[in-house]
Design a protein around this motif. Structure first.
Motif, PDB file in Angstrom:
ATOM      1  N   SER A  10       1.071  -1.484   0.144  1.00  0.00           N
ATOM      2  CA  SER A  10       0.186   0.208   0.054  1.00  0.00           C
ATOM      3  C   SER A  10       0.428   0.828  -0.175  1.00  0.00           C
ATOM      4  O   SER A  10       0.761   2.491  -0.622  1.00  0.00           O
ATOM      5  N   GLU A  13       2.641   1.645  -3.574  1.00  0.00           N
ATOM      6  CA  GLU A  13       1.234   2.515  -4.621  1.00  0.00           C
ATOM      7  C   GLU A  13       1.558   3.268  -4.611  1.00  0.00           C
ATOM      8  O   GLU A  13       1.209   4.708  -5.147  1.00  0.00           O
ATOM      9  N   HIS A  14       0.927   3.912  -3.190  1.00  0.00           N
ATOM     10  CA  HIS A  14       1.350   5.460  -2.546  1.00  0.00           C
ATOM     11  C   HIS A  14       2.503   6.298  -2.749  1.00  0.00           C
ATOM     12  O   HIS A  14       1.996   7.372  -3.986  1.00  0.00           O
ATOM     13  N   GLU A  15       3.621   5.309  -2.733  1.00  0.00           N
ATOM     14  CA  GLU A  15       4.484   6.809  -3.308  1.00  0.00           C
ATOM     15  C   GLU A  15       4.445   6.419  -4.208  1.00  0.00           C
ATOM     16  O   GLU A  15       5.201   8.044  -5.595  1.00  0.00           O
ATOM     17  N   ARG A  18       2.851   9.333  -5.993  1.00  0.00           N
ATOM     18  CA  ARG A  18       3.857  10.734  -6.175  1.00  0.00           C
ATOM     19  C   ARG A  18       4.301  10.830  -7.022  1.00  0.00           C
ATOM     20  O   ARG A  18       4.969  11.538  -7.309  1.00  0.00           O
ATOM     21  N   VAL A  88      -1.033   5.471   6.931  1.00  0.00           N
ATOM     22  CA  VAL A  88      -0.576   4.637   4.939  1.00  0.00           C
ATOM     23  C   VAL A  88      -1.825   4.656   4.712  1.00  0.00           C
ATOM     24  O   VAL A  88      -2.369   3.747   5.139  1.00  0.00           O
ATOM     25  N   HIS A  90      -3.380   3.212   1.232  1.00  0.00           N
ATOM     26  CA  HIS A  90      -3.360   2.778   0.653  1.00  0.00           C
ATOM     27  C   HIS A  90      -4.418   3.606  -1.172  1.00  0.00           C
ATOM     28  O   HIS A  90      -5.763   4.274  -0.547  1.00  0.00           O
ATOM     29  N   PRO A  91      -3.869   4.136  -2.028  1.00  0.00           N
ATOM     30  CA  PRO A  91      -4.628   4.579  -2.846  1.00  0.00           C
ATOM     31  C   PRO A  91      -5.795   4.970  -3.554  1.00  0.00           C
ATOM     32  O   PRO A  91      -6.516   5.774  -4.161  1.00  0.00           O
TER      33      PRO A  91
END
Length: 176
Positions: A10, A13-15, A18, A88, A90-91
């Protein structure tokens, strides 16, 4: 373990979303050093070695533990590092307006947190879990996958709701 890798996925995926550079290092007292099957990183040592690998300017701690009692033990052990705990999300989680998410929380893919909700420190809203309006998860609470929490519910500190459980409106679930 597996939950820790889900949390790391998660975060990755977020990083990636971005466009950020990141490195994931895993610390586990029960898993030998070496690469993880998920390919997300490697276990580099036990918890007592976190400070040896940390740059206080850029390192953030991520809690990859779902069991409330173990969450408390790990956060207490790492408190002396002085490192910041990351949250954290998740997108592909859905977070509504006026939702407060405290440090160290994890909100997984497919989770829905509607509005006017407070997630206490180190609480977990796992895969496809739902938290409706005006609800509170106290610190260290864990909602396992597909838990449904109706509006106006209070989940006590360290409470753990099992996969697929549901809580009707206005109830309070006691601590631990």
């Amino acid at each position: 373990g597996g939950h820790g890798q889900e949390v790391a996925w998660s975060l990755a995926e977020h990083e990636r979303g971005r466009g950020a550079d990141y490195e994931l290092l895993f610390f586990d007292d029960a898993v030998p050093a070496g690469p993880l099957a998920s390919g997300l990183g490697s276990v580099v040592g036990p918890l007592d070695t976190v400070s040896d690998h940390a740059d206080r300017r850029t390192t953030r701690l991520v809690l990859g533990v779902g069991l409330p009692g173990l969450k408390i033990k790990v956060t207490e052990r790492l408190a002396s590092t002085g490192l910041t705990w990351a949250t954290v999300v998740h997108p592909r989680a859905t977070i509504g307006p006026n939702v407060e998410i405290a440090a160290g929380c994890y909100v997984a893919a497919g989770a829905i947190v509607t509005l006017n909700v407070h997630l206490g420190a180190f609480s977990t809203v796992n895969l496809h879990a739902q938290v409706a309006h005006d609800s509170i998860l106290e610190p260290f609470a864990t909602l396992h996958p597909d838990v449904h929490v109706a509006g106006g519910v209070r989940i006590g500190e360290g409470a753990e709701l099992g996969t697929g459980s549901a809580v009707i409106p206005g109830l309070t679930i006691g601590a631990f």
